[in-house]
Design a protein around this motif. Structure first.
Motif, PDB file in Angstrom:
ATOM      1  N   ILE A   1       2.716  -4.034   7.925  1.00 38.67           N
ATOM      2  CA  ILE A   1       1.458  -3.666   8.567  1.00 38.67           C
ATOM      3  C   ILE A   1       0.782  -4.950   9.027  1.00 38.67           C
ATOM      4  O   ILE A   1       0.360  -5.759   8.193  1.00 38.67           O
ATOM      5  CB  ILE A   1       0.519  -2.925   7.598  1.00 38.67           C
TER       6      ILE A   1
ATOM      7  N   LYS B   1       3.699   7.792   8.407  1.00 41.92           N
ATOM      8  CA  LYS B   1       3.172   6.691   9.195  1.00 41.92           C
ATOM      9  C   LYS B   1       3.737   5.366   8.710  1.00 41.92           C
ATOM     10  O   LYS B   1       4.110   4.500   9.505  1.00 41.92           O
ATOM     11  CB  LYS B   1       1.651   6.660   9.116  1.00 41.92           C
ATOM     12  N   TYR B   2       3.815   5.189   7.380  1.00 40.40           N
ATOM     13  CA  TYR B   2       4.378   3.956   6.837  1.00 40.40           C
ATOM     14  C   TYR B   2       5.855   3.846   7.188  1.00 40.40           C
ATOM     15  O   TYR B   2       6.364   2.751   7.445  1.00 40.40           O
ATOM     16  CB  TYR B   2       4.201   3.913   5.317  1.00 40.40           C
TER      17      TYR B   2
ATOM     18  N   LEU C   1       6.852   2.086  10.491  1.00 45.74           N
ATOM     19  CA  LEU C   1       6.617   0.663  10.663  1.00 45.74           C
ATOM     20  C   LEU C   1       7.936  -0.123  10.630  1.00 45.74           C
ATOM     21  O   LEU C   1       8.823   0.177   9.833  1.00 45.74           O
ATOM     22  CB  LEU C   1       5.707   0.139   9.549  1.00 45.74           C
TER      23      LEU C   1
ATOM     24  N   LEU D   1      -6.164   2.533   4.597  1.00 49.20           N
ATOM     25  CA  LEU D   1      -6.009   1.339   3.777  1.00 49.20           C
ATOM     26  C   LEU D   1      -7.274   0.872   3.077  1.00 49.20           C
ATOM     27  O   LEU D   1      -7.234  -0.077   2.304  1.00 49.20           O
ATOM     28  CB  LEU D   1      -5.490   0.180   4.650  1.00 49.20           C
TER      29      LEU D   1
ATOM     30  N   GLY E   1       3.628  -1.193   3.933  1.00 43.15           N
ATOM     31  CA  GLY E   1       3.314   0.186   3.567  1.00 43.15           C
ATOM     32  C   GLY E   1       4.534   0.875   2.982  1.00 43.15           C
ATOM     33  O   GLY E   1       5.642   0.772   3.521  1.00 43.15           O
TER      34      GLY E   1
ATOM     35  N   ASN F   1      -2.553   0.796  -4.362  1.00 48.00           N
ATOM     36  CA  ASN F   1      -1.830  -0.359  -3.849  1.00 48.00           C
ATOM     37  C   ASN F   1      -1.560  -1.360  -4.961  1.00 48.00           C
ATOM     38  O   ASN F   1      -2.076  -1.238  -6.073  1.00 48.00           O
ATOM     39  CB  ASN F   1      -2.626  -1.024  -2.715  1.00 48.00           C
TER      40      ASN F   1
ATOM     41  N   SER G   1       6.402   4.320   1.922  1.00 48.28           N
ATOM     42  CA  SER G   1       6.342   5.751   2.216  1.00 48.28           C
ATOM     43  C   SER G   1       6.586   6.599   0.987  1.00 48.28           C
ATOM     44  O   SER G   1       7.596   7.271   0.869  1.00 48.28           O
ATOM     45  CB  SER G   1       7.317   6.132   3.324  1.00 48.28           C
TER      46      SER G   1
ATOM     47  N   SER H   1       0.834  -1.202   0.000  1.00 42.07           N
ATOM     48  CA  SER H   1       0.000   0.000   0.000  1.00 42.07           C
ATOM     49  C   SER H   1       0.867   1.250   0.000  1.00 42.07           C
ATOM     50  O   SER H   1       1.941   1.271   0.591  1.00 42.07           O
ATOM     51  CB  SER H   1      -0.918   0.017   1.232  1.00 42.07           C
TER      52      SER H   1
ATOM     53  N   TYR I   1      -3.687   4.407   8.716  1.00 43.93           N
ATOM     54  CA  TYR I   1      -2.954   4.041   7.505  1.00 43.93           C
ATOM     55  C   TYR I   1      -3.781   4.201   6.223  1.00 43.93           C
ATOM     56  O   TYR I   1      -3.286   3.931   5.138  1.00 43.93           O
ATOM     57  CB  TYR I   1      -2.446   2.600   7.616  1.00 43.93           C
TER      58      TYR I   1
ATOM     59  N   ASN J   1       8.511  -2.000   7.418  1.00 43.69           N
ATOM     60  CA  ASN J   1       7.360  -1.581   6.607  1.00 43.69           C
ATOM     61  C   ASN J   1       6.159  -2.510   6.734  1.00 43.69           C
ATOM     62  O   ASN J   1       5.198  -2.396   5.964  1.00 43.69           O
ATOM     63  CB  ASN J   1       7.734  -1.456   5.125  1.00 43.69           C
TER      64      ASN J   1
ATOM     65  N   SER K   1       2.732   8.911   4.406  1.00 49.62           N
ATOM     66  CA  SER K   1       4.035   8.312   4.116  1.00 49.62           C
ATOM     67  C   SER K   1       4.894   8.251   5.374  1.00 49.62           C
ATOM     68  O   SER K   1       5.688   7.327   5.550  1.00 49.62           O
ATOM     69  CB  SER K   1       4.745   9.102   3.011  1.00 49.62           C
TER      70      SER K   1
END
Length: 303
Positions: free
Chosen positions: A145, A136-137, A140, A162, A204, A168, A206, A115, A160, A143, A134
């Protein structure tokens, strides 16, 4: 077999369609096919699609009587031959490295779903939704989720973002047996979670290479017309129906999501708001409906 199938549902978007299709043709990653489904357009959208199908053999065009966005997606899926699927709504567009970045991340991580963040465009300006997705990703670990986190995002368009079908890259195998529920508002919310239920690894990326166009006469814009009681209550009924569907699928799949109650209750509590333009009868009708569904949903969650 091509690497990526790009689904483009089309309905009365001749004002923006060329920008969308040009952005696809200009991708730095070129191993793709484009499945365009004209959903009974009454403007020049079908003729524009014909132009692209004529000059680029990767663009394939199908026409049908109007079935709505979900119906157009279902037709797209019938004709896709790629290893991976991505969607581009016909009034949006993608940056030149959109496909390249998604494909490279999938190869690096071997994820079922990759995503990406997105920008919004309206009134000649770009906007970022809430906190930069971006970022938030980027927070992770590796990366990744977690599936539970992804499913929790389906309730209220969580941190996120989603729930959208677009933005995606998804392994085509997740679409085996997948059918978009038709004749419902907010079809993304009512369908996307089915893919996350089947996925084993979600990541995810970014980047913000997808551009979502804000326009007043879109499905979301019409549903958020707070002055119209009928439109607003119809939209709220659709969201609640999607929440109930998600809870049912989670139950039969034996998947536990800790935030299920919090997410559902947050959405339902927000729906208690009303417009000053509504009559007292309409305000009471909205309140009684929301409280009734809220009780039923919480009874199911608590049991």
């Amino acid at each position: 077999m091509v690497k990526v199938s790009i689904g483009v549902p089309v309905y009365n978007v001749d004002q923006w369609l060329r920008q969308c299709l040009d952005s696809i043709r200009q991708q730095s990653f070129q191993d793709f096919e484009v499945i365009m489904v004209d959903d009974g357009s009454t403007d020049n959208s079908f003729e524009i699609c014909q132009e692209y199908a004529f000059k680029d053999k990767r663009f394939k065009l199908y026409h049908q009587e109007n079935k709505g966005l979900a119906g157009a997606r279902n037709t797209c899926l019938k004709h896709m031959n790629g290893e991976y699927v991505t969607w581009v709504d016909s009034d949006d567009w993608i940056e030149v490295n959109y496909l390249k970045n998604l494909v490279m991340e999938q190869i690096r991580t071997q994820a079922d779903i990759v995503s990406m963040g997105f920008k919004m465009f309206g009134n000649g300006k770009y906007y970022i939704v809430g906190e930069d997705i971006s970022k938030k990703y980027g927070e992770l670990q590796d990366n990744i989720i977690p599936k539970e986190r992804a499913l929790a995002d389906m309730f209220n368009n969580g941190e996120y973002f989603l729930l959208h079908m677009w933005g995606n890259l998804i392994d085509v195998n997740l679409y085996r047996g997948f059918v978009c529920s038709e004749d419902v508002m907010y079809e993304d919310t009512g369908n996307k979670f089915k893919l996350f239920l089947q996925s084993k690894k979600n990541v995810g990326l970014s980047k913000l290479d997808y551009v979502y166009r804000i326009r007043e006469n879109s499905i979301v814009g019409q549903a958020n017309d707070t002055k119209s009681f009928n439109k607003m209550i119809k939209g709220r009924m659709s969201v609640i129906s999607n929440i109930e569907k998600l809870i049912y699928y989670l139950d039969i799949s034996k998947v536990e999501v800790d935030e299920i109650g919090e997410g559902a209750n947050k959405s339902l509590t927000e729906f208690l708001d009303y417009s000053d333009d509504w009559t007292e009868i309409e305000k009471n009708e909205n309140r009684n409906y929301i409280l009734r569904r809220k009780k039923l949903i919480n009874d199911v969650i608590n049991n």
